[in-house]
Write a protein that holds these residues in place. Sequence first.
Motif, PDB file in Angstrom:
ATOM      1  N   ASN A   8       0.915  -1.323  -0.139  1.00  0.00           N
ATOM      2  CA  ASN A   8      -0.015  -0.438   0.061  1.00  0.00           C
ATOM      3  C   ASN A   8       0.958   1.623   0.220  1.00  0.00           C
ATOM      4  N   GLY A   9       0.544   1.650  -0.648  1.00  0.00           N
ATOM      5  CA  GLY A   9       1.329   3.139  -0.935  1.00  0.00           C
ATOM      6  C   GLY A   9       0.544   4.964  -1.310  1.00  0.00           C
ATOM      7  N   PHE A  10       1.303   5.070  -0.775  1.00  0.00           N
ATOM      8  CA  PHE A  10       0.664   7.274  -0.699  1.00  0.00           C
ATOM      9  C   PHE A  10       1.333   7.882  -1.225  1.00  0.00           C
ATOM     10  N   GLY A  11       1.304   8.839  -2.033  1.00  0.00           N
ATOM     11  CA  GLY A  11       2.200   9.619  -1.894  1.00  0.00           C
ATOM     12  C   GLY A  11       2.668  11.144  -2.556  1.00  0.00           C
ATOM     13  N   PHE A  12       2.854  12.038  -3.410  1.00  0.00           N
ATOM     14  CA  PHE A  12       2.789  13.067  -3.860  1.00  0.00           C
ATOM     15  C   PHE A  12       3.296  13.020  -5.235  1.00  0.00           C
ATOM     16  N   ASN A  13       2.587  14.490  -5.992  1.00  0.00           N
ATOM     17  CA  ASN A  13       3.688  15.179  -6.184  1.00  0.00           C
ATOM     18  C   ASN A  13       3.461  16.847  -6.346  1.00  0.00           C
ATOM     19  N   ALA A  14       4.967  17.380  -7.666  1.00  0.00           N
ATOM     20  CA  ALA A  14       4.677  18.604  -7.650  1.00  0.00           C
ATOM     21  C   ALA A  14       5.470  19.437  -9.140  1.00  0.00           C
TER      22      ALA A  14
END
Length: 198
Positions: free
Chosen positions: A93-99
């Motif tokens: 299970n993964g969670f991430g963010f990008n900008a």
Amino acid sequence: MKKIILTVAAVFALSFANAQDKKEGSEGFAKGDLYLSGTAGFSSEKTGDSKLDGFSLSPSLGYFLTENIALEGGLSITSAKDDDGAGNELKANGFGFNAGARYFWTPASKFSLSVGANISYTSTKLDNGIGDVTTKEIGLNIPLGMNYFVSNDFALTASWGGFGYSSNDNGGDGAEKTTGFNLGLDLSTINFGLIYKL
């Protein structure tokens, strides 16, 4: 009575003219536009008693800072389960963010091409039923994209990760990091999504 009819006719004519102007100029993007986009995916693969299921969801938000440049930020949620059919199961299970930012060619047109640059951070928990480990990955990606407006507010979008760099700590605690560069030439890795212009 004649004045009422002329007034109604004038209001109707002005409303029609404004609607036409809005319709003709509303497809595509302009400076100050805000938009939602995202991709979603599901996969399932079975070999004998072994089964692999996966799910991903990546919503994002963009804002046109200038006529051609948009700032973007997004989240990523992933889930996968690998069951070998003999009672052994691995969950991820993964969670991430990008900008990042994206440059658009002909953004005001119905069809436009783009190139972007973004950084990302992802944390993934791997659980084999006995213990678990959490990996952290930092990435840099330069994706290519295209958009096609099917209405004033909705556009179909496709993106292809042209160049990427990643660094994964493999759970830390003294584990050696895995770093990699890739230049995507495989057109089967194109991601499709939808854009909604607010």
